[in-house]
Design a protein around this motif. Sequence first.
Motif, PDB file in Angstrom:
ATOM      1  N   GLU A   2      30.782 -24.550-139.413  1.00  0.00           N
ATOM      2  CA  GLU A   2      31.567 -23.698-138.529  1.00  0.00           C
ATOM      3  C   GLU A   2      31.471 -24.160-137.076  1.00  0.00           C
ATOM      4  OE1 GLU A   2      31.675 -19.040-137.304  1.00  0.00           O
ATOM      5  OE2 GLU A   2      31.308 -19.534-139.408  1.00  0.00           O
ATOM      6  N   ALA A   3      30.321 -24.688-136.692  1.00  0.00           N
ATOM      7  CA  ALA A   3      30.158 -25.195-135.328  1.00  0.00           C
ATOM      8  C   ALA A   3      31.070 -26.396-135.090  1.00  0.00           C
ATOM      9  CB  ALA A   3      28.706 -25.585-135.082  1.00  0.00           C
ATOM     10  N   ILE A   4      31.208 -27.242-136.104  1.00  0.00           N
ATOM     11  CA  ILE A   4      32.094 -28.404-135.989  1.00  0.00           C
ATOM     12  C   ILE A   4      33.539 -27.947-135.872  1.00  0.00           C
ATOM     13  CG2 ILE A   4      32.973 -30.439-137.204  1.00  0.00           C
ATOM     14  CD1 ILE A   4      30.151 -30.757-138.393  1.00  0.00           C
ATOM     15  N   GLN A   5      33.939 -26.977-136.685  1.00  0.00           N
ATOM     16  CA  GLN A   5      35.304 -26.460-136.626  1.00  0.00           C
ATOM     17  C   GLN A   5      35.602 -25.836-135.267  1.00  0.00           C
ATOM     18  OE1 GLN A   5      35.445 -23.782-139.961  1.00  0.00           O
ATOM     19  NE2 GLN A   5      36.336 -25.328-141.311  1.00  0.00           N
ATOM     20  N   THR A   6      34.647 -25.136-134.713  1.00  0.00           N
ATOM     21  CA  THR A   6      34.829 -24.525-133.403  1.00  0.00           C
ATOM     22  C   THR A   6      34.997 -25.592-132.332  1.00  0.00           C
ATOM     23  OG1 THR A   6      33.479 -22.651-134.088  1.00  0.00           O
ATOM     24  CG2 THR A   6      33.825 -22.922-131.729  1.00  0.00           C
ATOM     25  N   TRP A   7      34.144 -26.627-132.381  1.00  0.00           N
ATOM     26  CA  TRP A   7      34.228 -27.695-131.393  1.00  0.00           C
ATOM     27  C   TRP A   7      35.555 -28.433-131.504  1.00  0.00           C
ATOM     28  CZ3 TRP A   7      34.882 -32.930-131.006  1.00  0.00           C
ATOM     29  CH2 TRP A   7      34.569 -33.490-129.759  1.00  0.00           C
ATOM     30  N   VAL A   8      35.979 -28.714-132.739  1.00  0.00           N
ATOM     31  CA  VAL A   8      37.240 -29.440-132.943  1.00  0.00           C
ATOM     32  C   VAL A   8      38.416 -28.611-132.441  1.00  0.00           C
ATOM     33  CG1 VAL A   8      38.824 -30.276-134.727  1.00  0.00           C
ATOM     34  CG2 VAL A   8      36.422 -30.915-134.807  1.00  0.00           C
ATOM     35  N   LEU A  13      42.411 -32.787-128.469  1.00  0.00           N
ATOM     36  CA  LEU A  13      42.835 -34.119-128.035  1.00  0.00           C
ATOM     37  C   LEU A  13      41.684 -35.125-128.072  1.00  0.00           C
ATOM     38  CD1 LEU A  13      45.266 -33.259-125.112  1.00  0.00           C
ATOM     39  CD2 LEU A  13      45.819 -34.005-127.419  1.00  0.00           C
ATOM     40  N   THR A  14      40.496 -34.689-127.731  1.00  0.00           N
ATOM     41  CA  THR A  14      39.330 -35.566-127.803  1.00  0.00           C
ATOM     42  C   THR A  14      39.077 -35.998-129.240  1.00  0.00           C
ATOM     43  OG1 THR A  14      38.361 -34.435-125.916  1.00  0.00           O
ATOM     44  CG2 THR A  14      36.863 -35.745-127.267  1.00  0.00           C
ATOM     45  N   THR A  15      39.213 -35.072-130.164  1.00  0.00           N
ATOM     46  CA  THR A  15      39.008 -35.376-131.573  1.00  0.00           C
ATOM     47  C   THR A  15      40.040 -36.380-132.069  1.00  0.00           C
ATOM     48  OG1 THR A  15      38.147 -33.148-131.907  1.00  0.00           O
ATOM     49  CG2 THR A  15      38.824 -34.356-133.865  1.00  0.00           C
ATOM     50  N   ILE A  16      41.294 -36.160-131.728  1.00  0.00           N
ATOM     51  CA  ILE A  16      42.357 -37.075-132.162  1.00  0.00           C
ATOM     52  C   ILE A  16      42.154 -38.448-131.538  1.00  0.00           C
ATOM     53  CG2 ILE A  16      44.844 -37.510-132.022  1.00  0.00           C
ATOM     54  CD1 ILE A  16      45.176 -34.435-132.294  1.00  0.00           C
ATOM     55  N   GLY A  17      41.788 -38.502-130.263  1.00  0.00           N
ATOM     56  CA  GLY A  17      41.525 -39.787-129.605  1.00  0.00           C
ATOM     57  C   GLY A  17      40.351 -40.524-130.226  1.00  0.00           C
ATOM     58  N   ALA A  18      39.309 -39.782-130.573  1.00  0.00           N
ATOM     59  CA  ALA A  18      38.144 -40.409-131.206  1.00  0.00           C
ATOM     60  C   ALA A  18      38.499 -40.938-132.588  1.00  0.00           C
ATOM     61  CB  ALA A  18      37.004 -39.406-131.308  1.00  0.00           C
ATOM     62  N   LEU A  19      39.311 -40.206-133.338  1.00  0.00           N
ATOM     63  CA  LEU A  19      39.737 -40.696-134.648  1.00  0.00           C
ATOM     64  C   LEU A  19      40.621 -41.933-134.512  1.00  0.00           C
ATOM     65  CD1 LEU A  19      40.403 -37.367-136.503  1.00  0.00           C
ATOM     66  CD2 LEU A  19      38.757 -39.112-137.138  1.00  0.00           C
ATOM     67  N   TRP A  20      41.474 -41.946-133.501  1.00  0.00           N
ATOM     68  CA  TRP A  20      42.332 -43.108-133.266  1.00  0.00           C
ATOM     69  C   TRP A  20      41.489 -44.331-132.934  1.00  0.00           C
ATOM     70  CZ3 TRP A  20      43.441 -46.061-128.831  1.00  0.00           C
ATOM     71  CH2 TRP A  20      44.543 -46.890-128.938  1.00  0.00           C
ATOM     72  N   ALA A  21      40.516 -44.164-132.044  1.00  0.00           N
ATOM     73  CA  ALA A  21      39.653 -45.289-131.661  1.00  0.00           C
ATOM     74  C   ALA A  21      38.807 -45.763-132.841  1.00  0.00           C
ATOM     75  CB  ALA A  21      38.754 -44.875-130.496  1.00  0.00           C
ATOM     76  N   SER A  22      38.306 -44.837-133.635  1.00  0.00           N
ATOM     77  CA  SER A  22      37.510 -45.247-134.793  1.00  0.00           C
ATOM     78  C   SER A  22      38.396 -45.926-135.838  1.00  0.00           C
ATOM     79  CB  SER A  22      36.765 -44.057-135.398  1.00  0.00           C
ATOM     80  OG  SER A  22      37.671 -43.108-135.886  1.00  0.00           O
ATOM     81  N   GLY A  23      39.650 -45.510-135.940  1.00  0.00           N
ATOM     82  CA  GLY A  23      40.581 -46.178-136.848  1.00  0.00           C
ATOM     83  C   GLY A  23      40.837 -47.617-136.439  1.00  0.00           C
ATOM     84  N   ILE A  24      41.007 -47.842-135.140  1.00  0.00           N
ATOM     85  CA  ILE A  24      41.188 -49.215-134.652  1.00  0.00           C
ATOM     86  C   ILE A  24      39.935 -50.034-134.924  1.00  0.00           C
ATOM     87  CG2 ILE A  24      41.312 -50.602-132.538  1.00  0.00           C
ATOM     88  CD1 ILE A  24      43.481 -48.882-131.549  1.00  0.00           C
ATOM     89  N   GLY A  25      38.785 -49.473-134.612  1.00  0.00           N
ATOM     90  CA  GLY A  25      37.528 -50.192-134.836  1.00  0.00           C
ATOM     91  C   GLY A  25      37.302 -50.522-136.294  1.00  0.00           C
ATOM     92  N   ALA A  26      37.565 -49.562-137.170  1.00  0.00           N
ATOM     93  CA  ALA A  26      37.377 -49.807-138.605  1.00  0.00           C
ATOM     94  C   ALA A  26      38.343 -50.859-139.117  1.00  0.00           C
ATOM     95  CB  ALA A  26      37.550 -48.508-139.376  1.00  0.00           C
ATOM     96  N   SER A  27      39.579 -50.794-138.677  1.00  0.00           N
ATOM     97  CA  SER A  27      40.567 -51.779-139.122  1.00  0.00           C
ATOM     98  C   SER A  27      40.229 -53.179-138.609  1.00  0.00           C
ATOM     99  CB  SER A  27      41.960 -51.368-138.661  1.00  0.00           C
ATOM    100  OG  SER A  27      42.919 -52.281-139.128  1.00  0.00           O
ATOM    101  N   LEU A  28      39.806 -53.268-137.342  1.00  0.00           N
ATOM    102  CA  LEU A  28      39.412 -54.574-136.802  1.00  0.00           C
ATOM    103  C   LEU A  28      38.191 -55.121-137.540  1.00  0.00           C
ATOM    104  CD1 LEU A  28      39.887 -54.155-132.950  1.00  0.00           C
ATOM    105  CD2 LEU A  28      41.080 -55.747-134.454  1.00  0.00           C
ATOM    106  N   ALA A  29      37.220 -54.249-137.833  1.00  0.00           N
ATOM    107  CA  ALA A  29      36.028 -54.699-138.559  1.00  0.00           C
ATOM    108  C   ALA A  29      36.386 -55.177-139.954  1.00  0.00           C
ATOM    109  CB  ALA A  29      35.013 -53.559-138.628  1.00  0.00           C
TER     110      ALA A  29
END
Length: 85
Positions: A2-8, A13-29
């Motif tokens: 529930e704490a994670i859901q509240t933070w998200v 926008l921070t969550t979406i940006g972090a997922l986008w950056a991690s997607g780029i990193g994972a794809s590059l790796a």
Amino acid sequence: MEAIQTWVSKNKLTTIGALWASGIGASLAYNSRKRSHLKPSLKLIHARMHAQALTLAVLSSAAVYHYYEKSTMEHGESSTHDSPK
């Protein structure tokens, strides 16, 4: 959980940006581990496309969740108003 859901929900926008950056990193790796004849610029373009697809999936999921949450709240409020006294 529930704490994670509240933070998200507070930092969407921070969550979406972090997922986008991690997607780029994972794809590059992933693409850098494969022996490929692609230039680094093409690998970056593919990584960006994968990250955009991930972002669209996350945004679609967030829209569905928001709609579900809103309809659940409205349904809960209307049932409290309809109850006999």
